[in-house]
Design an enzyme around this catalytic site. Structure first.
Site, PDB file in Angstrom:
ATOM      1  N   GLU A  42      43.984 106.468  -2.387  1.00  0.00           N
ATOM      2  CA  GLU A  42      44.103 105.110  -1.848  1.00  0.00           C
ATOM      3  C   GLU A  42      45.231 104.392  -2.586  1.00  0.00           C
ATOM      4  O   GLU A  42      45.105 104.062  -3.762  1.00  0.00           O
ATOM      5  CB  GLU A  42      42.794 104.336  -2.022  1.00  0.00           C
ATOM      6  CG  GLU A  42      42.875 102.894  -1.535  1.00  0.00           C
ATOM      7  CD  GLU A  42      41.687 102.041  -1.955  1.00  0.00           C
ATOM      8  OE1 GLU A  42      41.864 100.806  -2.036  1.00  0.00           O
ATOM      9  OE2 GLU A  42      40.592 102.594  -2.189  1.00  0.00           O
ATOM     10  N   ARG A  46      49.025  96.236  -3.736  1.00  0.00           N
ATOM     11  CA  ARG A  46      49.062  95.220  -4.800  1.00  0.00           C
ATOM     12  C   ARG A  46      50.435  95.121  -5.445  1.00  0.00           C
ATOM     13  O   ARG A  46      50.698  94.183  -6.192  1.00  0.00           O
ATOM     14  CB  ARG A  46      48.008  95.547  -5.862  1.00  0.00           C
ATOM     15  CG  ARG A  46      46.583  95.476  -5.344  1.00  0.00           C
ATOM     16  CD  ARG A  46      45.588  95.873  -6.408  1.00  0.00           C
ATOM     17  NE  ARG A  46      44.247  96.036  -5.858  1.00  0.00           N
ATOM     18  CZ  ARG A  46      43.204  96.445  -6.545  1.00  0.00           C
ATOM     19  NH1 ARG A  46      43.342  96.747  -7.831  1.00  0.00           N
ATOM     20  NH2 ARG A  46      42.023  96.576  -5.971  1.00  0.00           N
ATOM     21  N   THR A  69      43.777  97.531  -0.205  1.00  0.00           N
ATOM     22  CA  THR A  69      44.068  96.102  -0.312  1.00  0.00           C
ATOM     23  C   THR A  69      44.702  95.561   0.969  1.00  0.00           C
ATOM     24  O   THR A  69      45.657  94.776   0.934  1.00  0.00           O
ATOM     25  CB  THR A  69      44.959  95.770  -1.542  1.00  0.00           C
ATOM     26  OG1 THR A  69      44.597  96.610  -2.636  1.00  0.00           O
ATOM     27  CG2 THR A  69      44.745  94.330  -1.986  1.00  0.00           C
ATOM     28  N   LYS A 129      32.740  99.871   2.180  1.00  0.00           N
ATOM     29  CA  LYS A 129      32.989  99.839   0.741  1.00  0.00           C
ATOM     30  C   LYS A 129      32.151  98.718   0.140  1.00  0.00           C
ATOM     31  O   LYS A 129      32.336  97.556   0.513  1.00  0.00           O
ATOM     32  CB  LYS A 129      34.483  99.600   0.469  1.00  0.00           C
ATOM     33  CG  LYS A 129      34.800  99.423  -1.008  1.00  0.00           C
ATOM     34  CD  LYS A 129      36.293  99.361  -1.263  1.00  0.00           C
ATOM     35  CE  LYS A 129      36.843  97.967  -1.125  1.00  0.00           C
ATOM     36  NZ  LYS A 129      38.171  97.825  -1.773  1.00  0.00           N
TER      37      LYS A 129
END
Length: 207
Positions: A42, A46, A69, A129
């Site tokens: 993943e 960011r 994100t 998640k």
């Protein structure tokens, strides 16, 4: 063969949460993780290098690269076009639901409460998640949710360590866990790819 989101989640016991600060680190990092048995990666948005890292890592043999994100609708198509095959978001909004559907990118959305789990489920999401997992109640919360909502599978992320991961993985409604301990910033900065491969090997044996 196209993998479902659940297939992807079950491929790696741990999905490393990766933030790339230097573009040249992307490929050797991906190779080090895959060499240790961790294939699902993943790559978060960011940092400004997220999309470039996804593009580079997607070329690494054996790597299954997703984007993390996701917070803005326009990020879905951009990540898909860069090579991401799944997406992860910290939460879920109507705009993100629409973007996921229009882009065709399978989404693992973040939830924190039973109401959020039920709302996501109403929109067809059965893989979620739990985030942030430990502040949200961790193992106790997952056990509690599993009673009334047994058809939902989780990737708890946030506050999980190498020491506690196996306790989460033992739960019947946990397919994998997310963690940042596989990619220590000091190891990446030093180019210590052997250390990262060793961490990946330990993580891949946790199941």
């Amino acid at each position: 063969m196209t993998m479902t989101l659940l297939d992807i989640m079950r491929t790696s016991a741990v999905i490393p949460v990766i933030a790339i600060d230097e573009p040249e680190h992307a490929v050797p990092l991906a190779r080090a993780l895959v060499a240790g048995g961790i294939r699902v990666l993943e790559v978060t948005l960011r940092t400004k290098h997220g999309l470039a890292a996804i593009r580079a890592m997607s070329e690494v043999e054996g790597a299954i690269v997703g984007v993390g994100t996701l917070t803005q609708p326009e990020e879905f198509a951009a990540a898909r076009d860069a090579g991401a095959v799944f997406g992860v978001s910290p939460g879920l909004t109507s705009a993100l639901i629409a973007a996921a559907k229009s882009s065709g990118l399978p989404l693992l959305p973040g939830v924190m409460t039973p109401s959020e789990v039920m709302a996501a489920r109403e929109h067809g999401f059965r893989q979620l998640k739990l985030f942030p997992a430990v502040p949200a109640g961790g193992i106790g919360m997952l056990n509690a949710i599993g009673g009334p909502l047994p058809d939902v599978m989780f990737c708890p992320t946030g506050g999980i360590s190498q020491e506690t991961a196996s306790q989460f993985l033992a739960l019947k409604n946990v397919a994998c866990v997310g963690g940042s301990w596989l990619t220590p910033k000091d190891a990446i900065a030093a180019g210590d790819w052997d250390r990262i491969t060793d961490l990946a090997k330990a993580a891949s044996g946790l199941r």
